[in-house]
Design a protein around this motif. Structure first.
Motif, mmCIF file in Angstrom:
data_model
loop_
_atom_site.group_PDB
_atom_site.id
_atom_site.type_symbol
_atom_site.label_atom_id
_atom_site.label_comp_id
_atom_site.label_asym_id
_atom_site.label_seq_id
_atom_site.Cartn_x
_atom_site.Cartn_y
_atom_site.Cartn_z
ATOM 1 N N ASP A 14 -41.984 5.820 -75.365
ATOM 2 C CA ASP A 14 -42.757 5.287 -74.246
ATOM 3 C C ASP A 14 -44.183 5.825 -74.238
ATOM 4 O O ASP A 14 -45.094 5.180 -73.713
ATOM 5 C CB ASP A 14 -42.058 5.627 -72.932
ATOM 6 C CG ASP A 14 -42.600 4.829 -71.756
ATOM 7 O OD1 ASP A 14 -42.913 3.625 -71.937
ATOM 8 O OD2 ASP A 14 -42.718 5.401 -70.655
ATOM 9 N N PRO A 30 -34.078 0.238 -76.614
ATOM 10 C CA PRO A 30 -34.871 0.756 -75.493
ATOM 11 C C PRO A 30 -36.124 -0.084 -75.252
ATOM 12 O O PRO A 30 -36.758 -0.570 -76.202
ATOM 13 C CB PRO A 30 -35.227 2.178 -75.936
ATOM 14 C CG PRO A 30 -34.159 2.557 -76.913
ATOM 15 C CD PRO A 30 -33.813 1.276 -77.631
ATOM 16 N N GLN A 45 -41.284 -3.109 -76.846
ATOM 17 C CA GLN A 45 -42.722 -3.303 -76.717
ATOM 18 C C GLN A 45 -43.439 -2.973 -78.020
ATOM 19 O O GLN A 45 -44.359 -3.689 -78.449
ATOM 20 C CB GLN A 45 -43.271 -2.426 -75.587
ATOM 21 C CG GLN A 45 -44.776 -2.602 -75.361
ATOM 22 C CD GLN A 45 -45.324 -1.639 -74.333
ATOM 23 O OE1 GLN A 45 -44.953 -0.466 -74.302
ATOM 24 N NE2 GLN A 45 -46.220 -2.116 -73.479
ATOM 25 N N PRO A 61 -39.233 0.638 -74.481
ATOM 26 C CA PRO A 61 -40.442 1.002 -75.233
ATOM 27 C C PRO A 61 -40.398 0.544 -76.684
ATOM 28 O O PRO A 61 -41.423 0.153 -77.256
ATOM 29 C CB PRO A 61 -40.466 2.531 -75.121
ATOM 30 C CG PRO A 61 -39.670 2.852 -73.915
ATOM 31 C CD PRO A 61 -38.598 1.812 -73.857
ATOM 32 N N GLU A 107 -36.336 8.088 -75.715
ATOM 33 C CA GLU A 107 -37.054 7.027 -75.004
ATOM 34 C C GLU A 107 -38.428 7.464 -74.503
ATOM 35 O O GLU A 107 -39.408 6.729 -74.694
ATOM 36 C CB GLU A 107 -36.191 6.490 -73.862
ATOM 37 C CG GLU A 107 -36.731 5.193 -73.264
ATOM 38 C CD GLU A 107 -35.700 4.471 -72.415
ATOM 39 O OE1 GLU A 107 -35.775 3.239 -72.317
ATOM 40 O OE2 GLU A 107 -34.818 5.145 -71.858
ATOM 41 N N PRO A 108 -38.588 8.647 -73.880
ATOM 42 C CA PRO A 108 -39.940 9.047 -73.459
ATOM 43 C C PRO A 108 -40.897 9.237 -74.639
ATOM 44 O O PRO A 108 -42.102 8.977 -74.511
ATOM 45 C CB PRO A 108 -39.701 10.367 -72.719
ATOM 46 C CG PRO A 108 -38.274 10.337 -72.304
ATOM 47 C CD PRO A 108 -37.563 9.597 -73.396
#
Length: 428
Positions: A129, A366, A371, A368, A125-126
């Motif tokens: 992101d 997730p 998006q 991100p 996820e990071p």
């Protein structure tokens, strides 16, 4: 007289609540010609949880009620995404065509549960992101222009094959760190995997090969991309785990985004409410994209969850190890949560994002990634309508054909015509 009370029993003796009703075969033309009418019929005959049969007489439950789907996706302990729990493994052949979609026990973000799933998510996820949305938008504008340059002078195109299919995979390749020339091969492999047909296993192997090669490259030369950031995450992961997580990211992001583009453009071409989009009205594009997530979501059915113990869901008795398929499209249309008012022009989805298009709960797509998909899809459509403002269908709307899959809902083709225009740069 006992009535059957598991998905497997239902397939042997009929629906557990309505004895004598056979389980619904999860195949056939109604899933791609009129799925909402089919889901309404299911709801009236079977309720909010439906005994279904997958190819090869494999039993499962299809959850089509909004409240029941919310219950399943909100309770990862009772309904984990742990395919290892499946009570049908003795009956599943190695070449079962849906196996790449349903999955096998493997150390992937998509096929792990509990703490192990959260360990993978904390790495993936990071990395997603950190994708710069402005850089992504600029890359999507460039890629969309390149694709449109390939057909803008002809006055006609198939917006599925020529635009909606290649666009997301080229954008994802940029994010992940693939060279553009790998895009077509990667697109074929991911489509074959997701379609669940005869080429599904070949597609799964090909995608894995792409990811392993990319991983080996990035282990030697880092860059500003998702793979490099995953590799820089401090906790240890094996090469297999990295490759499987990359496969999950790419597969989940590719075809649904492609179908989001195609379904949204189809809606704007066939519904007069969105005519403003062709005059430069960007707000209409966002409205059409959100309506598609409610009414025409690219992922209709998602596999799956597995019951950790015997329980009840809706009015059905679910046994430990039963597979539950998430009926995302059906739940979106559940009359219990739809607030249509007679003669209104503003349906429930206007300004409302409480749909299940990205699933829900711990195993949702997730944020991100959501998006990223929205930027790719919206930028693609905006560039397309800016470049070709008089685009129109080249065939009657009723002649358009959907992908023959109960799981995914997209167009097989989207033929259009328009006034030819000059290219703005080099060809793709």
């Amino acid at each position: 007289m006992n009535t059957p009370n598991t998905a497997a029993d239902a397939n042997r003796g009929g629906c557990p609540v309505h004895p004598g009703l056979a389980p619904v075969a999860l195949s056939g033309p109604r899933f791609h010609t009129d799925p909402q009418r089919l889901y309404a019929d299911m709801r009236s005959q079977h309720g909010s949880v439906v005994a279904v049969e997958l190819p090869g007489s494999v039993p499962a439950w299809l959850v089509i009620g909004y409240r029941e789907l919310h219950q399943v996706t909100s309770d990862p302990e009772l309904f984990p995404r742990d395919v290892g729990l499946w009570n049908q493994w003795p009956n599943i052949p190695e070449d079962w065509p849906l196996l790449p979609m349903v999955g096998t026990p493997q150390p992937s973000i998509y096929f792990t549960a509990g703490a192990e799933h959260r360990r993978h998510l904390a790495m993936v996820e990071p990395a997603l992101d950190a994708v710069d949305p402005f850089q992504l938008r600029r890359a999507c504008e460039e890629l969309a222009d390149r694709l449109i340059d390939g057909f803008c002078g002809t006055g006609e195109a198939d917006l599925v094959a020529d635009f909606a299919v290649p666009m997301p995979v080229l954008a994802l390749a940029r994010i992940l760190g693939f060279p553009d020339e790998d895009g077509p091969s990667l697109a074929w492999a991911m489509k074959a995997l997701a379609d669940g047909g005869a080429d599904a296993h070949i597609g799964f192997v090909r995608v894995g090969e792409h990811m392993q090669h990319l991983l080996a490259t990035k282990q030697q030369w880092r860059g500003d991309d998702v793979v490099s950031r995953m590799l820089d995450y401090p906790a240890p992961f094996t090469d297999e785990e990295y490759a499987l997580d990359l496969t999950a990211v790419a597969a989940a992001g590719y075809l649904p985004t492609s179908d989001w583009i195609g379904n949204s453009v189809r809606l704007m071409l066939t519904d007069d409410r969105f005519a403003a989009a062709f005059g430069g009205g960007r707000h209409s594009i966002a409205q059409a994209m959100n309506e598609v997530l409610w009414e025409d979501t690219p992922t209709q059915i998602l596999a799956g969850r597995w019951a950790a113990r015997d329980t009840r869901l809706g009015d059905k008795a679910v046994r430990a190890g039963d597979m539950l398929l998430l009926g995302l499209a059906a739940a979106n249309a559940d009359p219990h949560i739809r607030q249509h008012v007679a003669d209104t022009v503003e349906p429930v989805y206007s300004g409302n994002s409480a749909h299940f298009a990205f699933s829900y709960g711990e195993y949702r797509c997730p944020f991100p990634a959501q998006q990223i998909a929205e930027i790719i899809a919206r930028t693609s459509i905006e560039v397309l309508l800016d470049r070709l403002p008089d685009i129109d269908l080249a065939v009657p709307a009723e002649a358009l054909v959907r992908r023959p899959s109960p799981f995914l809902r997209g167009m097989t083709t989207l033929p259009v015509r328009f006034t030819p225009v000059n290219a703005v740069g080099g060809t793709p």
